[in-house]
Each structure stands twice: as structure tokens, then as C-alpha cells.
Scaffold this active site. Structure first.
Site, PDB file in Angstrom:
ATOM      1  N   THR A   1      35.480  37.947  29.806  1.00  0.00           N
ATOM      2  CA  THR A   1      36.627  37.977  30.725  1.00  0.00           C
ATOM      3  C   THR A   1      37.167  36.577  31.046  1.00  0.00           C
ATOM      4  OG1 THR A   1      35.190  37.914  32.685  1.00  0.00           O
ATOM      5  CG2 THR A   1      35.838  40.092  31.864  1.00  0.00           C
ATOM      6  N   ASP A   2      36.315  35.557  30.924  1.00  0.00           N
ATOM      7  CA  ASP A   2      36.721  34.233  31.411  1.00  0.00           C
ATOM      8  C   ASP A   2      38.005  33.723  30.759  1.00  0.00           C
ATOM      9  OD1 ASP A   2      34.665  34.138  33.188  1.00  0.00           O
ATOM     10  OD2 ASP A   2      33.356  32.891  31.956  1.00  0.00           O
TER      11      ASP A   2
ATOM     12  N   THR B   1      30.441  39.265  28.395  1.00  0.00           N
ATOM     13  CA  THR B   1      29.430  39.901  29.255  1.00  0.00           C
ATOM     14  C   THR B   1      29.096  41.327  28.828  1.00  0.00           C
ATOM     15  OG1 THR B   1      29.993  38.562  31.163  1.00  0.00           O
ATOM     16  CG2 THR B   1      29.057  40.709  31.641  1.00  0.00           C
TER      17      THR B   1
ATOM     18  N   THR C   1      46.377  37.588  34.046  1.00  0.00           N
ATOM     19  CA  THR C   1      45.590  36.433  34.457  1.00  0.00           C
ATOM     20  C   THR C   1      44.308  36.925  35.115  1.00  0.00           C
ATOM     21  OG1 THR C   1      45.793  34.254  35.490  1.00  0.00           O
ATOM     22  CG2 THR C   1      46.643  36.081  36.770  1.00  0.00           C
TER      23      THR C   1
ATOM     24  N   GLN D   1      51.483  27.032  40.338  1.00  0.00           N
ATOM     25  CA  GLN D   1      50.097  27.367  40.684  1.00  0.00           C
ATOM     26  C   GLN D   1      50.021  28.717  41.392  1.00  0.00           C
ATOM     27  OE1 GLN D   1      48.414  24.074  42.920  1.00  0.00           O
ATOM     28  NE2 GLN D   1      49.152  22.631  41.386  1.00  0.00           N
ATOM     29  N   CYS D   2      51.153  29.192  41.907  1.00  0.00           N
ATOM     30  CA  CYS D   2      51.160  30.521  42.543  1.00  0.00           C
ATOM     31  C   CYS D   2      51.065  31.568  41.451  1.00  0.00           C
ATOM     32  CB  CYS D   2      52.470  30.746  43.295  1.00  0.00           C
ATOM     33  SG  CYS D   2      52.731  29.592  44.621  1.00  0.00           S
TER      34      CYS D   2
ATOM     35  N   ASP E   1      30.233  33.590  24.310  1.00  0.00           N
ATOM     36  CA  ASP E   1      30.735  33.602  25.678  1.00  0.00           C
ATOM     37  C   ASP E   1      32.176  33.117  25.538  1.00  0.00           C
ATOM     38  OD1 ASP E   1      31.454  32.486  28.335  1.00  0.00           O
ATOM     39  OD2 ASP E   1      29.378  32.948  28.818  1.00  0.00           O
ATOM     40  N   SER E   2      33.114  33.771  26.184  1.00  0.00           N
ATOM     41  CA  SER E   2      34.515  33.426  25.901  1.00  0.00           C
ATOM     42  C   SER E   2      34.878  32.022  26.391  1.00  0.00           C
ATOM     43  CB  SER E   2      35.470  34.465  26.483  1.00  0.00           C
ATOM     44  OG  SER E   2      35.552  34.354  27.881  1.00  0.00           O
ATOM     45  N   SER E   3      34.024  31.414  27.194  1.00  0.00           N
ATOM     46  CA  SER E   3      34.273  30.022  27.583  1.00  0.00           C
ATOM     47  C   SER E   3      34.176  29.098  26.373  1.00  0.00           C
ATOM     48  CB  SER E   3      33.247  29.562  28.626  1.00  0.00           C
ATOM     49  OG  SER E   3      33.217  30.470  29.688  1.00  0.00           O
TER      50      SER E   3
HETATM   51  N1  ASP Z   1      31.282  34.175  30.743  1.00  0.00           N
HETATM   52  C1  ASP Z   1      31.616  35.520  30.314  1.00  0.00           C
HETATM   53  C2  ASP Z   1      32.602  35.413  29.175  1.00  0.00           C
HETATM   54  O1  ASP Z   1      33.723  35.118  29.402  1.00  0.00           O
HETATM   55  C3  ASP Z   1      32.168  36.285  31.461  1.00  0.00           C
HETATM   56  C4  ASP Z   1      32.559  37.712  31.164  1.00  0.00           C
HETATM   57  O2  ASP Z   1      32.616  38.170  30.044  1.00  0.00           O
HETATM   58  O3  ASP Z   1      32.845  38.437  32.134  1.00  0.00           O
HETATM   59  O4  ASP Z   1      32.234  35.598  28.044  1.00  0.00           O
END
Ligand code: ASP
Length: 339
Positions: free
Chosen positions: A92-93, A15, A163, A275-276, A60-62
Site C-alpha cells: 500500500t505504501d 503486506t 492517494t 499539500q492539501c 515491500d512497495s517502499s
Molecule cells: N510496507 C508495505 C508495502 O508497501 C505496506 C503495505 O503493503 O501495506 O509493501
């Protein structure tokens, strides 16, 4: 003026450098260069010399995978002696996965490697990108940091403890099982007792191999049968994201326990995480985790799922035998696991 340090910024996407398109936000290289050049703080006397290495394509990190983790690791390794520290601009993802992966890949690291990014692109109003970038660069010249970290919204976190906590607040990350390594208020205060000390041994980069590992999250009523083949035959390592302190539904354990047993016998490494986001796995504390303990599943303790998954990849990539991998999963390698 004492000698300036040399810091390398590796721009992978995310982002922070995105622009709006008809399909939603996408990474941009042209605008980002202009934006970086317009940040006057980066040109101040007290700032280090900066160089930017830009990935192509920006992602995009996804869309990141082992391939990109290896690319980041290789870039750091190729430039290791040329710079005093590295800042990785990243979405951030999946930043916590990448920071955990790099923590393991970079052995005997003696310099700062700091991931950062932003929740609002730098081309938009109220972007958190400027502050995150400027402070990450300042921290990357610190002599105190010799590990992979995430800097975000005033906090420096251990990468393999981090995380993603929020998709909407500026405080996107936390390390719920480990204190923050530094805080950036009026002063930058380092928690020197927690930061890693000098390491002995030569820096080494271990790229990951494309080993089939996976994460299976428990949910009430889970039909374990559906996962049988995956767990027993297809995956070499599985992180089970269990309830609370490591619990699984035990009234349907007729399916799961023999399946885990078979998986164990087939050489699948099974790690139990929770999961916690805060707290630790204690296998055997409840009847619902007793069996896991007895059939050779590994207690993931207070490791994050991200750390457990990337640690599995790391150990498999080192071609260790299965028993050694199982043993090493219980040993703290990079500060990812409490004693
Ligand atoms: N979808 C974005 C990514 O992970 C989200 C971000 O950077 O905040 O690349």
C-alpha cells in the site's frame, strides 16, 4: 453457465502476502501460494479462471522504482490478449504512485487493471486481504472498467486520482478530488457515468525512462538556496508541493523566484501541486503565488502529487520537446486532471 472470464493476478509483494520475520514483516512466496489456494471463494462457480504471475523478488512497495513499474507494465502488455482483466497485488505504501504510473504507461487501455493489497497480512487474524482480493477479482471481470484503478475497503478509485490516506485504518486510500468509481456493499454499484468509455486506438505500453524528476515540499522557513543546483541543473522535472492553493513563501522569494526562472530557462519543467489532499491550485489567487504564474511554472490544478510526478516521467519518456511537455501537463490525459 456463460463463458468464464480469464483474470491474471500479478503478485508483486506488499503486506497482503507478508510474514513476520526477525526484521519485521517481509514478503513471502511460499505462504502466499498456500493462502491463495485456501480461499474457497476464489474457487466458486461464479468466479473467473485465475492465473497468478509472481514477481521475483517480491518487494515491500517502499523498494519499488521505475524498474518495477516497467516490469508490471511489460507483464500486462505481454499478456494483454490472453486475459480479460488484471489484478495487481501490491504494497500500500507506494500503490498510488504505481497506479498513477501504470495509468500513463498503458495507452488505450480497454480492460480493468486493478491494484489491491491489504493493511493486515493474510496470514494474520482479521486480515482485510481476503475481502480486497476477492472483490478486486470480481471487478476485474467487469465490462464497465477500462482503466487502472485501486480497489480497497469497499471502494474502487481511479488510480491516477488516488492517494494513501491512512497507515492504520482499513480505508487506506481515497481520491479526494474525484468521486469513487464503484462501491462494494451488498451489491457492487458502478458509477457508469464516471468510468472511462471505450477507447479508440490500439493498446500500447510506454515504458518509463529513468529521467531525473523530483518532488520538493514547501515548509515554513525553507532555505531555497539549498535546492538551487537540484532545481536548475539536476532535475528535468520538479513537482513543487506548495501550501494551499499554490502558495510559496514570498518574503524570501528573492531566492526562489529567480531560481525557478533559471530552472525554466534551463528547460526544467516545474509543476505546482498542493499539500492539501483536497482542492485545486489556483496560481495568482494570492500574492504568494503570483510570481510562480508569471515565470512559467505549470498550474497542476487538482492533480495529486503522485499523478503529476508520474505524468512528467511519462511525457519525458515519450521524448517530447520541453514546450510540448509543458503544454501536455495542462491537458487531461487519463482523467487525472479536472477541466
Ligand atoms: N510496507 C508495505 C508495502 O508497501 C505496506 C503495505 O503493503 O501495506 O509493501
Amino acid at each position: 453457465m456463460k463463458n468464464k472470464k480469464n483474470i491474471c493476478i500479478i503478485y508483486t509483494g506488499g503486506t497482503i502476502g507478508m510474514i513476520k520475520s526477525e526484521k519485521g514483516y517481509i514478503p513471502s512466496s511460499v505462504e502466499f501460494k498456500e493462502l491463495i489456494n485456501s480461499i474457497s471463494d476464489l474457487k466458486r462457480e461464479e468466479m473467473p479462471n485465475l492465473e497468478i504471475i509472481q514477481f521475483n523478488p517480491l518487494l515491500d512497495s517502499s523498494n519499488m522504482s521505475i524498474h518495477e513499474w516497467n516490469k508490471i507494465g511489460q507483464t500486462i502488455s505481454d499478456n494483454y490478449d490472453l486475459y480479460d482483466g488484471f489484478v495487481i497485488l501490491h504494497g500500500t505504501d507506494t500503490m498510488s504512485y504505481s497506479a498513477s504510473a501504470l495509468s500513463f504507461m498503458l495507452e488505450n487501455l480497454n480492460k480493468p487493471v486493478i491494484f489491491t493489497g491489504s493493511q493486515i497480512p493474510m496470514c494474520e487474524l482479521r486480515s482485510d486481504g481476503y475481502g480486497n482480493l476477492v472483490t478486486a477479482v470480481l471487478m476485474a471481470q467487469s465490462d464497465y472498467i477500462k482503466e487502472v484503478c485501486i480497489y480497497f475497503d469497499g471502494k474502487l478509485l481511479r488510480g491516477c486520482r488516488s492517494t494513501k490516506m491512512s497507515s492504520s485504518h482499513f480505508a487506506a486510500f481515497a481520491s479526494p478530488n474525484f468521486e469513487i468509481l464503484a462501491s462494494a456493499g451488498i451489491e457492487i454499484e458502478y458509477n457508469k457515468n464516471l468510468l472511462k468509455r471505450d477507447v479508440k486506438g490500439e493498446f500500447k505500453f510506454t515504458p518509463f525512462k529513468d529521467v531525473p524528476v523530483g518532488i520538493i515540499k514547501m515548509f515554513p522557513g525553507i532555505q531555497f538556496k539549498l535546492f538551487e543546483k537540484v532545481m536548475t541543473e539536476q532535475l528535468k522535472g520538479v513537482v513543487l508541493e506548495t501550501f494551499g492553493a499554490g502558495n510559496i513563501p514570498s518574503n524570501s522569494s528573492g531566492h526562489l523566484i529567480p531560481m525557478i526562472k533559471r530552472a525554466y530557462e534551463n528547460g526544467t519543467v516545474i509543476v505546482v501541486c498542493s499539500q492539501c489532499v483536497q482542492g485545486s491550485v489556483t496560481l495568482g489567487a494570492y500574492e504568494t503565488s503570483q510570481a510562480l504564474n508569471q515565470i512559467g511554472a505549470i498550474n497542476g490544478g487538482d492533480m495529486t502529487t503522485e499523478a503529476a510526478m508520474t505524468k512528467l516521467l511519462y511525457l519525458f519518456s515519450k521524448d517530447m520537446d520541453i514546450d510540448e511537455i509543458r503544454r501536455m501537463m495542462n491537458i487531461d490525459l487519463r482523467g487525472e486532471l479536472s477541466a
